[in-house]
Design a protein around this motif. Structure first.
Motif, short mmCIF file in Angstrom:
data_model
loop_
_atom_site.label_atom_id
_atom_site.label_comp_id
_atom_site.label_asym_id
_atom_site.label_seq_id
_atom_site.Cartn_x
_atom_site.Cartn_y
_atom_site.Cartn_z
N TRP A 188 49.69 91.62 42.81
CA TRP A 188 50.23 90.29 43.06
C TRP A 188 51.38 90.01 42.09
O TRP A 188 51.29 90.32 40.90
N CYS A 189 52.43 89.42 42.61
CA CYS A 189 53.52 88.94 41.76
C CYS A 189 53.62 87.43 41.91
O CYS A 189 53.82 86.93 43.03
N VAL A 190 53.49 86.71 40.80
CA VAL A 190 53.66 85.26 40.80
C VAL A 190 55.05 84.98 40.26
O VAL A 190 55.33 85.15 39.07
N ASP A 191 55.94 84.55 41.14
CA ASP A 191 57.36 84.41 40.82
C ASP A 191 57.77 82.95 40.88
O ASP A 191 57.04 82.08 41.36
N HIS A 215 53.92 88.95 47.18
CA HIS A 215 54.96 88.29 46.38
C HIS A 215 54.85 86.78 46.63
O HIS A 215 55.22 86.29 47.69
N VAL A 216 54.33 86.07 45.63
CA VAL A 216 54.17 84.62 45.74
C VAL A 216 55.31 83.96 44.97
O VAL A 216 55.46 84.19 43.77
N LEU A 269 55.32 87.88 51.61
CA LEU A 269 55.85 86.84 50.74
C LEU A 269 55.21 85.51 51.13
O LEU A 269 55.16 85.16 52.31
N VAL A 270 54.74 84.80 50.12
CA VAL A 270 54.21 83.44 50.32
C VAL A 270 55.02 82.50 49.44
O VAL A 270 54.92 82.56 48.20
N GLU A 271 55.83 81.67 50.06
CA GLU A 271 56.55 80.64 49.32
C GLU A 271 55.66 79.40 49.24
O GLU A 271 55.11 78.96 50.25
N VAL A 272 55.52 78.84 48.03
CA VAL A 272 54.69 77.66 47.84
C VAL A 272 55.56 76.52 47.33
O VAL A 272 56.14 76.61 46.24
N LYS A 273 55.68 75.47 48.12
CA LYS A 273 56.48 74.30 47.72
C LYS A 273 55.72 73.54 46.64
O LYS A 273 54.57 73.14 46.84
N CYS A 274 56.37 73.32 45.50
CA CYS A 274 55.69 72.85 44.29
C CYS A 274 56.37 71.63 43.71
O CYS A 274 57.61 71.49 43.78
N ALA A 275 55.59 70.76 43.11
CA ALA A 275 56.14 69.61 42.39
C ALA A 275 56.73 70.05 41.05
O ALA A 275 56.43 71.15 40.57
N ILE A 276 57.56 69.22 40.47
CA ILE A 276 58.11 69.47 39.13
C ILE A 276 57.20 68.81 38.11
O ILE A 276 56.85 67.64 38.24
#
Length: 373
Positions: free
Chosen positions: A252-255, A280-281, A339-346
C-alpha cells in the motif's frame, strides 16, 4: 523583518514557488495580496517547474521574477539553473528565496539535517550569490544586499536570500479550508484497518506522522510502515520498487496530492508496469497542509482520469467513509493495480506528534519485516 518590507525591497511583481513552513509569512502575504493570479503569483508543482515558469516570465517581460521554496527543493532546481538560467547559457536572472530547514546548530527533523548542511554550498556551486536573513537582520542590511544583487542580476546571473527560522514576521492571517468532510487521520485509520499486516509506504509530512500515531494508538508495531519523512513526491516510486520485488505481497502507498503533483511522471511509470499487488491511495485535500495549507491545483483536476490515462486498470474517487471502506476492501482483494483518491478536509490535531523512532530504525525494522514475507 516584516514580510511586507522584504517584498517591497525585492521590487518584483511576479512570484512563483512551492510553499514552505519557514516561508509561511511570505506565502500568506502573497496569498493575501494576490491569491493565485497567473500574472503575479503561481504555486507550482515542483521547484524545477517554478524555475522554468520564472524563466518564461523573464523572456516575455524582461523583468526579474522571484522563486520561493524550501531548501529541500534545491535538488529540483539544479538542472534548470545550470542548463537554462546560467549566464553561460541563456543568462536569465532570478531571485530565489529559500527557507533554511536543518540549519546547522538549529534543531530540526532528520530529513532536513544533511540538506541544511549543504544548503549554502549548493547555491554557491550553482553560481548563485547568497545573503542570509535571520531574525536580527535589519531592513538596511537587506536593502544593501539587494542593491548589490541588482548588479549581479543585470549580468544575467541569479541570487538567493536564504531565510533562517523566524526571520520574516507580521504575516497576514489567511484561512485555508475546503468543503470536504473526512479528516486525514481517520482516513489513515481506515486504511490501517483494511490493510492489516500489509506493508504501507507513506508520504512525507503529516500523513506519516498520523500513520505512526495510529499504530501507537492501536498498540500495533511500526514495522509494517516505511515513513517517507523527506523526499517529497517519491513514496509511490519507493512502493513500486518494493511491489516489484515482493510480487506475492500486497503493498500500500499512502500518498498526498501535493506529492503526486510534484513528480506526476511516477504515475505513468506505475501504469506502464501495472504491479498487480499495489494499491495507491491519494489523500487529496487540495493543499500543502503540512507547511501551512496553501493550495495545490489538485482540487481542480481529475486524478482518476489521469490514473486511467497512465494505465492504471482501476481508479476511483471517494468522498465518504462508506465508499472508502468498500473501495479499500475491493482493492485489497483485487489482483490489479488500483488507485483510490480520497477527498479530504484540511486540518490536523494541534497535538499531533512526530515519530519517536529514527529514520534508520524505521528502515531497519521495515526491512526485517519485509524479509519475513
Amino acid at each position: 523583518m516584516k514580510v511586507e518590507k522584504f517584498v517591497d525591497i525585492l521590487g518584483a511583481d511576479f512570484f512563483t514557488g512551492v510553499p514552505d513552513s519557514q516561508l509561511k509569512a511570505l506565502c500568506n502575504y502573497l496569498m493575501h495580496k494576490y491569491q493565485i493570479d497567473p500574472n503575479h503569483h503561481v504555486i507550482a508543482a515542483n521547484e524545477g517547474n517554478c524555475t522554468a515558469l520564472a524563466a518564461g516570465y523573464h523572456l516575455a517581460t524582461g523583468k526579474v521574477p522571484v522563486v520561493y521554496m524550501q531548501n529541500s527543493g534545491e535538488g529540483n532546481i539544479i538542472n534548470p539553473v545550470a542548463s537554462l538560467l546560467n549566464d553561460k547559457v541563456y543568462a536569465i536572472p532570478a531571485i530565489f528565496v529559500i527557507g533554511w530547514r536543518g540549519e546547522p546548530g538549529v534543531h530540526d527533523e532528520p530529513q532536513h539535517i544533511y540538506q541544511g548542511e549543504v544548503t549554502v554550498k549548493l547555491l554557491e556551486d550553482m553560481g548563485i550569490e547568497t545573503f542570509i536573513i535571520g531574525p536580527d537582520t535589519t531592513d538596511d542590511e537587506v536593502e544593501n544586499a539587494m542593491g548589490d544583487f541588482r548588479k549581479v542580476l543585470s549580468e544575467g546571473k541569479d541570487v538567493a536570500f536564504v531565510i533562517r527560522k523566524g526571520a520574516l514576521s507580521d504575516a497576514p492571517s489567511v484561512s485555508y479550508k475546503n468543503d470536504n468532510n473526512m479528516m486525514r487521520e481517520e482516513i489513515i485509520r481506515h486504511i490501517v484497518d483494511v490493510s492489516g499486516e500489509d506493508p504501507i509506504i507513506s508520504t512525507t509530512g503529516k500523513a506519516s506522522r498520523e500513520l505512526f500515531e495510529t499504530r501507537t494508538a492501536l498498540n500495533q508495531p511500526h514495522k509494517y510502515d516505511f515513513l517517507t519523512v523527506g523526499s517529497m513526491g517519491h513514496s509511490s516510486s519507493i512502493a513500486l520498487g518494493i511491489a516489484i520485488n515482493k510480487p506475492e505481497q500486497k503493498i500500500w502507498c499512502v500518498d498526498g496530492d501535493g506529492a503526486v503533483l510534484m513528480h506526476m511522471g511516477a504515475m505513468a511509470v506505475m501504469g506502464s508496469i501495472k504491479p498487480e499487488n499495489l494499491v495507491h491511495v491519494v489523500i487529496n485535500n487540495g493543499a500543502h497542509e503540512t507547511v501551512g495549507g496553501m493550495p495545490t491545483v489538485a482540487a481542480g483536476i481529475d486524478l482518476v482520469a489521469i490514473a486511467k490515462a497512465c494505465g492504471y486498470p482501476n481508479a476511483v474517487s471517494v468522498e465518504n467513509f462508506e465508499d472508502l471502506d468498500r473501495e479499500l476492501k475491493a482493492a485489497k482483494n483485487r489482483n490489479e493495480l488500483t488507485l483510490v483518491e480520497v477527498k479530504c478536509a484540511i486540518g490536523a490535531r494541534d497535538d499531533l506528534g512526530r515519530p519517536t523512532t529514527t529514520a534508520l530504525e524505521n528502515k531497519q525494522n521495515f526491512m526485517e519485516y519485509l524479509d519475513t514475507l
